[in-house]
Scaffold this active site. Structure first.
Site, PDB file in Angstrom:
ATOM      1  N   TYR A   1      -3.046   0.788  -3.080  1.00 31.05           N
ATOM      2  CA  TYR A   1      -4.203   1.337  -2.384  1.00 31.05           C
ATOM      3  C   TYR A   1      -3.726   2.141  -1.183  1.00 31.05           C
ATOM      4  O   TYR A   1      -2.593   1.994  -0.715  1.00 31.05           O
ATOM      5  CB  TYR A   1      -5.169   0.231  -1.952  1.00 31.05           C
ATOM      6  CG  TYR A   1      -4.552  -0.757  -0.983  1.00 31.05           C
ATOM      7  CD1 TYR A   1      -4.644  -0.560   0.396  1.00 31.05           C
ATOM      8  CD2 TYR A   1      -3.849  -1.860  -1.448  1.00 31.05           C
ATOM      9  CE1 TYR A   1      -4.060  -1.443   1.286  1.00 31.05           C
ATOM     10  CE2 TYR A   1      -3.271  -2.744  -0.561  1.00 31.05           C
ATOM     11  CZ  TYR A   1      -3.376  -2.538   0.796  1.00 31.05           C
ATOM     12  OH  TYR A   1      -2.792  -3.412   1.670  1.00 31.05           O
TER      13      TYR A   1
ATOM     14  N   SER B   1       0.825  -1.200   0.000  1.00 35.03           N
ATOM     15  CA  SER B   1       0.000   0.000   0.000  1.00 35.03           C
ATOM     16  C   SER B   1       0.860   1.250   0.000  1.00 35.03           C
ATOM     17  O   SER B   1       2.077   1.181  -0.050  1.00 35.03           O
ATOM     18  CB  SER B   1      -0.944   0.048   1.206  1.00 35.03           C
ATOM     19  OG  SER B   1      -0.182   0.060   2.386  1.00 35.03           O
TER      20      SER B   1
END
Length: 115
Positions: free
Chosen positions: A58, A25
């Site tokens: 993300y 991430s």
């Protein structure tokens, strides 16, 4: 019909850390996330200005005010601390929505402070 458009971006952020030993991430300072209208878990493209890498990941929320921009997990191999990156999110809009839509652009300085 839906068309994909620029939704938001944080322009020329400085990578503050690259943590290989973390589940993937990008960690983004909570205040920067709010200014850019970005959400936890949202998919973003990362464009590394220094080396030309382009990849997706993300968002996870970082501590507000720390100005952290940290790439985690496998993404940590694609950047180096100090690299300049552009964080980009897209949205699907109808033709009608696109007519009045303005993307959110957050410019930051060398220390990831919004300008």
């Amino acid at each position: 019909m839906l068309f994909e458009f620029l939704y938001s971006k944080i322009h020329r952020a400085t990578v503050t850390d690259a943590n290989l030993n973390y589940v993937g991430s990008i960690t983004i300072d909570e205040e920067l996330m709010e200014k850019a209208n970005l959400k936890v878990g949202q998919k973003v493209d990362i464009l590394d200005i220094n080396n030309g890498e382009r990849f997706q990941t993300y968002i996870i929320k970082g501590q507000s005010g720390n100005r952290d921009i940290c790439l985690n997990g496998a993404a940590a191999r694609k950047v180096q601390k100090g690299d300049k990156i552009i964080i980009v999110a897209y949205a699907y809009l109808t033709k009608e929505e696109e007519t009045n839509f303005e993307p959110t652009i957050v410019m930051v300085d060398e220390n990831n402070n919004p300008i």
